[in-house]
Write a protein that holds these residues in place. Structure first.
Motif, PDB file in Angstrom:
ATOM      1  N   ALA A   1       0.757  -1.295  -0.024  1.00 27.52           N
ATOM      2  CA  ALA A   1       0.119   0.150   0.334  1.00 27.52           C
ATOM      3  C   ALA A   1       0.757   1.234   0.296  1.00 27.52           C
ATOM      4  CB  ALA A   1      -1.258  -0.010   1.295  1.00 27.52           C
ATOM      5  N   GLY A   2       1.969   1.204   0.918  1.00 30.55           N
ATOM      6  CA  GLY A   2       3.197   2.315   0.525  1.00 30.55           C
ATOM      7  C   GLY A   2       2.976   2.620  -0.760  1.00 30.55           C
ATOM      8  N   ARG A   3       3.799   1.506  -1.166  1.00 30.77           N
ATOM      9  CA  ARG A   3       4.603   1.600  -2.192  1.00 30.77           C
ATOM     10  C   ARG A   3       3.010   2.070  -3.507  1.00 30.77           C
ATOM     11  NH1 ARG A   3       6.785  -3.824  -2.224  1.00 30.77           N
ATOM     12  NH2 ARG A   3       5.291  -4.445  -2.912  1.00 30.77           N
ATOM     13  N   ILE A   4       1.674   1.290  -3.353  1.00 34.72           N
ATOM     14  CA  ILE A   4       1.020   2.311  -4.563  1.00 34.72           C
ATOM     15  C   ILE A   4       0.952   4.189  -4.229  1.00 34.72           C
ATOM     16  CG2 ILE A   4      -1.482   2.218  -4.863  1.00 34.72           C
ATOM     17  CD1 ILE A   4      -1.112  -0.971  -4.615  1.00 34.72           C
ATOM     18  N   ASN A   5       0.798   4.239  -2.316  1.00 35.47           N
ATOM     19  CA  ASN A   5       0.487   5.762  -2.275  1.00 35.47           C
ATOM     20  C   ASN A   5       2.134   5.953  -2.713  1.00 35.47           C
ATOM     21  OD1 ASN A   5      -1.608   5.247  -1.343  1.00 35.47           O
ATOM     22  ND2 ASN A   5      -0.752   4.976   0.736  1.00 35.47           N
ATOM     23  N   LYS A   6       3.147   5.721  -2.339  1.00 32.31           N
ATOM     24  CA  LYS A   6       4.491   6.745  -3.605  1.00 32.31           C
ATOM     25  C   LYS A   6       3.837   6.673  -4.995  1.00 32.31           C
ATOM     26  CE  LYS A   6       7.877   5.311   0.199  1.00 32.31           C
ATOM     27  NZ  LYS A   6       8.923   4.827   0.599  1.00 32.31           N
ATOM     28  N   SER A   7       3.757   5.808  -5.379  1.00 34.93           N
ATOM     29  CA  SER A   7       3.391   5.885  -6.897  1.00 34.93           C
ATOM     30  C   SER A   7       2.269   7.508  -7.585  1.00 34.93           C
ATOM     31  CB  SER A   7       3.264   4.442  -7.582  1.00 34.93           C
ATOM     32  OG  SER A   7       4.103   3.410  -7.175  1.00 34.93           O
ATOM     33  N   VAL A   8       0.981   6.755  -6.174  1.00 35.96           N
ATOM     34  CA  VAL A   8       0.116   8.554  -7.284  1.00 35.96           C
ATOM     35  C   VAL A   8       0.748   9.699  -6.413  1.00 35.96           C
ATOM     36  CG1 VAL A   8      -2.140   8.540  -6.222  1.00 35.96           C
ATOM     37  CG2 VAL A   8      -2.111   6.439  -6.813  1.00 35.96           C
ATOM     38  N   ILE A   9       1.519   9.417  -5.539  1.00 33.66           N
ATOM     39  CA  ILE A   9       1.932  11.148  -4.990  1.00 33.66           C
ATOM     40  C   ILE A   9       3.180  11.606  -6.642  1.00 33.66           C
ATOM     41  CG2 ILE A   9       3.449  12.237  -3.200  1.00 33.66           C
ATOM     42  CD1 ILE A   9       2.112  10.011  -1.868  1.00 33.66           C
ATOM     43  N   ALA A  10       4.115  10.749  -6.531  1.00 31.10           N
ATOM     44  CA  ALA A  10       4.530  10.595  -7.387  1.00 31.10           C
ATOM     45  C   ALA A  10       4.123  11.440  -8.862  1.00 31.10           C
ATOM     46  CB  ALA A  10       5.448  10.208  -8.478  1.00 31.10           C
ATOM     47  N   TYR A  11       2.996  11.089  -9.226  1.00 30.08           N
ATOM     48  CA  TYR A  11       1.823  10.927 -10.727  1.00 30.08           C
ATOM     49  C   TYR A  11       1.525  12.181 -10.370  1.00 30.08           C
ATOM     50  CZ  TYR A  11      -1.908  11.277 -13.562  1.00 30.08           C
ATOM     51  OH  TYR A  11      -2.798  11.149 -14.433  1.00 30.08           O
TER      52      TYR A  11
END
Length: 95
Positions: A57-67
């Motif tokens: 979930a943390g990796r997904i959140n980081k990807s969304v934030i980067a996007y």
């Protein structure tokens, strides 16, 4: 001078078109990630326990934030380019 401004506007429009294509591609990636997340079962997912689930979930959140940050940077760059074009057009009108 008019030709230089016209060429600059044409170049910026092509750049914005390419940027729009990049954003569209990133949107498709985000949609696909959302589909994958939606396909994950709700009951007892196999993520090596709670720690694995939290890490994923943390990796997904980081990807969304980067996007979202890249979209914000893109908007800022487009605004700066448009500001320069408008300034040149105003300066030209004053002459």
């Amino acid at each position: 001078m008019d030709q230089k401004i016209t060429d600059m506007i044409i170049h910026l429009s092509h750049s914005h078109g390419q940027i729009a294509r990049i954003i569209d591609a990133e949107r498709h990636v985000a949609v696909r990630i959302a589909q994958i997340i939606h396909a994950i079962p709700d009951a007892e997912p196999a993520f090596d326990g709670t720690d694995g689930l939290i890490e994923s979930a943390g990796r997904i959140n980081k990807s969304v934030i980067a996007y979202l940050n890249s979209i914000a940077d893109l908007e800022e760059a487009m605004a700066q380019n448009l500001e320069l074009v408008i300034k040149e057009l105003r300066d030209q009108d004053e002459e």
